[in-house]
Every structure is written in C-alpha cells, then in structure tokens.
Scaffold this motif. Structure first.
Motif, PDB file in Angstrom:
ATOM      1  N   GLY A  75      38.226  77.801   8.155  1.00 29.10           N
ATOM      2  CA  GLY A  75      37.172  76.988   7.546  1.00 29.10           C
ATOM      3  C   GLY A  75      36.560  75.993   8.501  1.00 29.10           C
ATOM      4  O   GLY A  75      37.177  75.599   9.499  1.00 29.10           O
ATOM      5  N   TRP A  76      35.351  75.572   8.168  1.00 20.55           N
ATOM      6  CA  TRP A  76      34.552  74.646   8.973  1.00 20.55           C
ATOM      7  C   TRP A  76      33.883  73.636   8.054  1.00 20.55           C
ATOM      8  O   TRP A  76      33.443  73.987   6.953  1.00 20.55           O
ATOM      9  N   CYS A  77      33.778  72.406   8.520  1.00 18.22           N
ATOM     10  CA  CYS A  77      32.974  71.385   7.855  1.00 18.22           C
ATOM     11  C   CYS A  77      32.262  70.591   8.942  1.00 18.22           C
ATOM     12  O   CYS A  77      32.901  70.035   9.836  1.00 18.22           O
ATOM     13  N   ALA A 123      38.385  71.266  -0.038  1.00 16.72           N
ATOM     14  CA  ALA A 123      38.806  69.876  -0.299  1.00 16.72           C
ATOM     15  C   ALA A 123      39.520  69.291   0.911  1.00 16.72           C
ATOM     16  O   ALA A 123      39.294  68.131   1.276  1.00 16.72           O
ATOM     17  N   ALA A 124      40.370  70.083   1.551  1.00 18.22           N
ATOM     18  CA  ALA A 124      41.071  69.609   2.749  1.00 18.22           C
ATOM     19  C   ALA A 124      40.090  69.365   3.891  1.00 18.22           C
ATOM     20  O   ALA A 124      40.217  68.391   4.638  1.00 18.22           O
ATOM     21  N   LEU A 125      39.094  70.236   4.016  1.00 14.66           N
ATOM     22  CA  LEU A 125      38.068  70.036   5.048  1.00 14.66           C
ATOM     23  C   LEU A 125      37.296  68.740   4.818  1.00 14.66           C
ATOM     24  O   LEU A 125      37.040  67.986   5.758  1.00 14.66           O
ATOM     25  N   GLY A 163      31.623  68.239  -7.769  1.00 10.78           N
ATOM     26  CA  GLY A 163      33.026  68.010  -8.107  1.00 10.78           C
ATOM     27  C   GLY A 163      33.920  67.893  -6.881  1.00 10.78           C
ATOM     28  O   GLY A 163      34.893  67.134  -6.878  1.00 10.78           O
ATOM     29  N   LEU A 164      33.601  68.629  -5.830  1.00  8.88           N
ATOM     30  CA  LEU A 164      34.352  68.536  -4.580  1.00  8.88           C
ATOM     31  C   LEU A 164      34.257  67.119  -4.020  1.00  8.88           C
ATOM     32  O   LEU A 164      35.260  66.507  -3.651  1.00  8.88           O
TER      33      LEU A 164
END
Length: 188
Positions: A75-77, A123-125, A163-164
């Motif tokens: 994943g990426w943010c 959510a962790a990102l 919501g995130l």
C-alpha cells in the motif's frame, strides 16, 4: 495487525512493487495533485513515473508512506506539504481550508494492492502518514476524501473516504461539494 508495518517511501523498488507497471491508477504515478492540469496532460506516464522516482530517491523527505504486509509492500499513501500540490491549490472543490497557513500537510492519494484490501491497510497508512507528517514538522494534516451514500469501487477511493478520516480523528472543516469534505487533524 502485527504483520503490518508502515514506513516512509524511500525505496523506489518498493513503490514500483505497490504501483505495478501501470503506475497504480492508469499511469498517474501519484502526480495528479502535484502537477497543474496542463502540466499533467503534457507529461506522459513515463515522465510522471520519473518524477515520482526522483521524489523517492532524491528528496530530503519521502513523498509518502508505504504499507508492508508480512514484509511485502502492499500500500501507498501520498503525504506532503500543501504547497507541493499545484492542482490542489487551484481546485474550487478541494482547495485547502487555509491556503498559505504554515505547517499544513495534505494526504492526497491512497493505493492498496488487491492482496492488502480488507485488512486495515488504508487506516494504517493514514495513521502512518499523519505520524510521518508530524515528524517532519507538520502542525495540521488535511484530507479531501469522498463522501458518498453509494458503495464506491476501489478505483474511486484513491482520495480515501470520509469514515476512514473520521476514524483517524479528522474533522470536517469545510465543504464546497456535496461529496468532497475537507477534513483536518491537528498534530502539533
């Protein structure tokens, strides 16, 4: 989740592993918000890939964070100071709540590979992006998620969803479109 780790995006190989050969969303390479509209259209996918690679390899700070599931990048943010987002600064819908305010960072894009979906990676990102921004001197982190009554496909959620952001302690501060709130979290 103990086998999930978030780190600054400092490995080009890991960014490529997440984005795949097409650059996540149809060759965007997470340059949509960093470039003006004309500049984005004039830059082919390969040029956008090179620009992101320069940010990952040569910048004093990472242009985002990566999620690793059991050691594999999934994943990426994207997170960076607000002033680095040319399109965001000009948008009627997502223009920042307080343009010109010092210490404001923006979360502009998420991408989670299929094998990471449904595992809390987004959510962790987001939490990792907020922590990283704070470690780099951010006072406030802003996001521009989708807010929709209908279920959205994964490729429609690259902004994140309301919501995130609420789950991560962000509050809506402005809304110029029925489906795009501007949300903020104070970090410093």
């Amino acid at each position: 989740m103990r086998d999930l780790e978030i780190r600054p995006a400092t490995s080009w190989d890991d960014v490529q592993a997440v984005f795949g050969p097409q650059g996540a969303y149809s060759g965007c390479w997470c340059m949509w918000f960093r470039l003006s509209g004309p500049e984005f259209r004039a830059t082919p996918a390969g040029g956008r890939r090179e620009r992101l690679q320069r940010l990952v390899d040569g910048a004093e700070r990472a242009p985002g964070v990566l999620a690793y599931l059991s050691g594999t990048p999934v994943g990426w943010c994207a997170v960076a100071p607000l002033e680095e987002h040319a399109r965001l600064l000009r948008s009627r819908v997502t223009r920042p709540a307080s343009p010109g305010s010092p210490g404001v960072w923006s979360v502009t894009c998420f991408y989670v590979r299929r094998e990471g979906r449904g595992r809390g990676v987004a959510a962790a990102l987001l939490e990792g992006a907020v922590s990283y921004a704070a470690s780099q001197g951010a006072r406030v982190v802003e996001g521009y998620p989708k807010d929709s009554e209908k279920r959205l496909a994964a490729d429609e959620l690259y902004y994140g969803w309301r919501g995130l952001f609420e789950g991560a302690g962000f509050e809506e501060v402005e809304r110029r479109s029925p489906t795009r709130p501007i949300m903020r979290r104070t970090v410093g």
